[in-house]
Enzyme design. Structure first.
Site, PDB file in Angstrom:
ATOM      1  N   HIS A 326       5.377  18.168  26.499  1.00 43.14           N
ATOM      2  CA  HIS A 326       4.748  17.067  25.778  1.00 43.14           C
ATOM      3  C   HIS A 326       3.383  16.748  26.399  1.00 43.14           C
ATOM      4  CE1 HIS A 326       4.916  13.777  22.899  1.00 43.14           C
ATOM      5  NE2 HIS A 326       4.118  13.187  23.770  1.00 43.14           N
ATOM      6  N   ALA A 327       2.332  16.767  25.568  1.00 44.46           N
ATOM      7  CA  ALA A 327       0.967  16.639  26.077  1.00 44.46           C
ATOM      8  C   ALA A 327       0.757  15.312  26.802  1.00 44.46           C
ATOM      9  CB  ALA A 327      -0.023  16.744  24.924  1.00 44.46           C
ATOM     10  N   HIS A 356      -7.497  13.872  22.051  1.00 47.59           N
ATOM     11  CA  HIS A 356      -6.695  12.704  22.420  1.00 47.59           C
ATOM     12  C   HIS A 356      -6.554  12.607  23.947  1.00 47.59           C
ATOM     13  CE1 HIS A 356      -3.509   9.640  22.057  1.00 47.59           C
ATOM     14  NE2 HIS A 356      -3.011  10.248  23.116  1.00 47.59           N
ATOM     15  N   GLU A 357      -6.165  13.702  24.567  1.00 46.82           N
ATOM     16  CA  GLU A 357      -5.936  13.669  26.026  1.00 46.82           C
ATOM     17  C   GLU A 357      -7.248  13.509  26.790  1.00 46.82           C
ATOM     18  OE1 GLU A 357      -3.024  13.097  26.824  1.00 46.82           O
ATOM     19  OE2 GLU A 357      -1.933  13.834  25.084  1.00 46.82           O
ATOM     20  N   HIS A 360      -8.159   9.918  27.094  1.00 48.50           N
ATOM     21  CA  HIS A 360      -7.524   9.231  28.231  1.00 48.50           C
ATOM     22  C   HIS A 360      -8.359   9.457  29.489  1.00 48.50           C
ATOM     23  CE1 HIS A 360      -3.801   7.881  26.403  1.00 48.50           C
ATOM     24  NE2 HIS A 360      -3.442   9.090  26.034  1.00 48.50           N
ATOM     25  N   GLU A 385      -4.550   4.730  24.006  1.00 49.54           N
ATOM     26  CA  GLU A 385      -4.164   5.764  23.038  1.00 49.54           C
ATOM     27  C   GLU A 385      -5.209   5.933  21.932  1.00 49.54           C
ATOM     28  OE1 GLU A 385      -1.903   7.700  23.801  1.00 49.54           O
ATOM     29  OE2 GLU A 385      -0.970   6.526  25.386  1.00 49.54           O
ATOM     30  N   HIS A 489       9.532  10.278  23.278  1.00 49.59           N
ATOM     31  CA  HIS A 489       9.292   8.987  23.927  1.00 49.59           C
ATOM     32  C   HIS A 489      10.547   8.152  24.125  1.00 49.59           C
ATOM     33  CE1 HIS A 489       5.524  10.470  22.384  1.00 49.59           C
ATOM     34  NE2 HIS A 489       4.892   9.733  23.252  1.00 49.59           N
ATOM     35  N   TYR A 499       1.128   3.105  20.244  1.00 52.97           N
ATOM     36  CA  TYR A 499       0.565   4.071  19.294  1.00 52.97           C
ATOM     37  C   TYR A 499       0.326   3.410  17.942  1.00 52.97           C
ATOM     38  CZ  TYR A 499       2.022   7.392  22.852  1.00 52.97           C
ATOM     39  OH  TYR A 499       2.197   8.062  24.045  1.00 52.97           O
TER      40      TYR A 499
HETATM   41 ZN   LIG Z   1      -1.880   9.532  24.736  1.00 50.51          ZN
END
Ligand SMILES: [Zn+2]
Length: 595
Positions: A326-327, A356-357, A360, A385, A489, A499
């Site tokens: 999971h990323a 997305h990552e 962060h 997020e 999750h 999210y």
């Molecule tokens: Zn995230």
């Protein structure tokens, strides 16, 4: 520990905080590293190291949390806002006084991660050929059209993962819940909600309820349109007036539906670039996908990824060991050590995930440079997020695809616009009822409002049906199944309302960044690539970390102090209009609940 003569003395409080921060920071660095080590190499040794670390940190938390609470109570009327804010945060959370429980909780948590990462589904005719969720099952759900094959994958995964997760997860949350109560919370949901700084449980849930209600008319039109098309593709498989079976939407959890866009495309003659195809045609390597994403961030003067990012990240699923695919993105908290782990495949979905990552990591870098340790976090977890998603939306916008040479300028017309908006809505709007159900369900579970023998599983589907019009692919059984547990999750115990919030916030960020650039119309054609002024304003927000309330931070960039569902509704207005006409013309019914 510094001596404390009076909990009302601000100088004493400040000194104590300095000491507390220094030690917490070190502990947090070690914990992040051990977590990284475990998730990129699932072994019992690595699990043991995490558990040992938890046992080591526990006495510190036991000593300091009660002290922070005393300071916090005494500082209520202080005029030193900063001190109050920091102390208030230190006074949150829970401690366990029982080492045995700390160890058990740590074990259960690692076990849950491991179940999700290593569970496999075997072929019907070959029990030696078995598949994990990433990459095989995820990929299959995106591409496969055959009803029975999809049913096999769906049922296989929900049975295998959910049923294994069920007993471990329930034991785990009982332990956490018990601990929450011992620390003065009503249950785990209260602790989660406190973290958002959006009021008490009633207020917080009221905000989410209202947003979902605002979005419902748009969502129902999307749902009606998609169901109408699926009904034609899979005749007599399900009722064309009811909920859609969860395995037909291109995603194991039916959380976003864009992978099946080609089956729903309104105007096939005005195709939206298939990014997967483009990446493959242009022979993109995984490394190039990351470089292209990074380029967008640096074009608006955000930070390049650090040398350690390139050297230490996990970009591919290793063959020699089990990992949590999971990323995710890590801030190791030490000398520019930022990493991501993604079991990258060359497709549009992963291209988006990379943005997305990296979002962060941009956030980490921005506040790590500007803020003391205590403020090195998102304005709230929803902000964290939303950052990469905002940039990702610009990256796949038609304007940017033209710039990259993936799309011909002349191809953008009214039909293209509807196609593009639908594709994005399948990704962003379809997601909202799913995200809503994730924590609505867990809050009820934590509050002991779900009978575990008779409704543990059906409650999950009741929420999915009620709010999203999505139902289980096959018949389920409350006595054994635990379908919520088949979503990452849940076993990894990551809150999900963040999210939901992020999916509203990113449209507020997007709208604000376009406004700064001077564009307020046709936002789907807005591109901020290379705009340093826009980037400067965005970075300013990122650099604030959690040093102010999230409303203050949001206001600085957007002029807005609340979550505003109209940012989503305005963006998709042309699509909404089109869908209403189209659904009526095709005679597609709208809604799914029996009237
Ligand atoms: Zn995230």
């Amino acid at each position: 520990m510094p001596q404390i003569k009076s909990y009302a003395d601000e100088a004493t409080a400040a000194r104590w905080l300095e000491w507390h921060t220094r030690i917490s920071q070190r502990y947090s660095q070690v914990s992040s590293l051990l977590e990284w080590n475990y998730e990129t190499n699932i072994t019992s040794e690595n699990a043991k190291l995490m558990s040992n670390q938890n046992l080591l940190v526990s006495p510190f938390a036991r000593l300091t949390l009660p002290i922070a609470k005393k300071f916090n109570a005494q500082l209520k009327n202080s005029t030193n806002e900063d001190l109050k804010r920091v102390m208030n945060r230190c006074a949150r959370g829970t401690i366990s006084y029982d080492d045995n429980e700390v160890e058990v909780a740590s074990k259960l948590s690692s076990q849950l991660e491991s179940i999700f990462g290593t569970t496999t589904v075997c072929e019907l005719n070959n029990t030696k050929q078995c598949h994990t969720i990433e990459p095989y099952l995820t990929e299959l759900m995106k591409k496969e059209k055959d009803y029975d094959r999809l049913t096999w994958a769906w049922e296989g995964w929900y049975d295998a993962c959910g049923m294994k997760v069920r007993p471990v997860y329930l034991t785990y949350i009982d332990l956490l819940n018990k601990n929450c109560k011992a620390n003065g919370y009503s249950d785990l949901s209260e602790e989660w909600i406190e973290d958002y700084e959006m009021g008490n449980a009633t207020e917080f849930e009221g905000i989410l309820d209202q947003i979902l209600k605002d979005i419902a008319p748009l969502y129902e039109q999307i749902h009606a349109y998609v169901r109408g098309r699926l009904c034609a593709m899979y005749p007599n498989k399900f009722s064309c007036n009811g909920p859609i079976p969860a395995h037909l939407l291109g995603n194991m959890w039916a959380q976003s539906w864009e992978s099946r866009f080609d089956d729903f495309i309104p105007y096939p003659n005005a195709p939206v670039p298939n990014i997967t195809q483009v990446l493959r045609d242009q022979k993109f390597s995984i490394h190039q996908m990351y470089k292209t994403a990074e380029q967008f961030f640096t074009s608006i003067d955000l930070y390049p990824m650090t040398p350690k990012f390139w050297a230490r990240s996990m970009f591919k699923k290793p063959k020699d060991r089990d990992v949590v695919c999971h990323a995710s993105a890590f801030d190791l908290g030490y000398h520019d050590d930022y990493r991501t782990k993604i079991c990258t495949q060359i497709d549009d979905d992963y291209f988006y995930t990379i943005h997305h990552e990296m979002g962060h990591i941009e956030y980490y870098m921005s506040y790590d440079k500007a803020q003391p340790f205590v403020y090195r976090s998102g304005a709230n977890s929803g902000f964290h997020e939303a950052i990469g998603d905002t940039i990702g939306m610009f990256a796949i916008s038609p304007a940017n695809l033209i710039k990259l040479g993936f799309l011909d300028e002349n191809a953008v017309n009214e039909q293209f616009k509807i196609n593009y908006l639908l594709r994005l809505a399948l990704q962003k709007v379809a997601f909202l009822p799913f995200a809503y159900a994730m924590d609505k369900y867990r809050f009820a579970l934590f509050r002991n409002q779900i009978n575990r023998n008779y409704e543990l599983n059906s409650m999950w589907w009741a929420l999915r049906v009620e709010h999203g019009g999505i139902m289980a692919a096959v018949h389920r059984n409350d006595a054994v199944h635990f379908d919520a547990g088949a979503k990452y999750h849940i076993p990894s115990n990551v809150p999900y309302a963040r999210y939901f919030i992020a999916h509203i916030l990113q449209f507020q960020f997007y709208r604000a960044l376009c406004r700064i650039k001077g564009q307020t119309e046709d936002l789907y054609m807005c591109n901020i690539y290379g705009n340093k002024e826009v980037g400067r304003r965005f970075k300013e927000m990122l650099a604030m970390g959690s040093s102010k309330s999230w409303s203050d931070i949001l206001e600085q960039l957007t002029g807005e102090r609340k979550l505003e569902s109209n940012a989503v509704l305005d963006f998709f207005k042309p699509l909404y209009k089109w869908l209403k006409t189209e659904n009526a013309a095709k005679g597609y019914p709208v809604g799914w609940m029996p009237k």
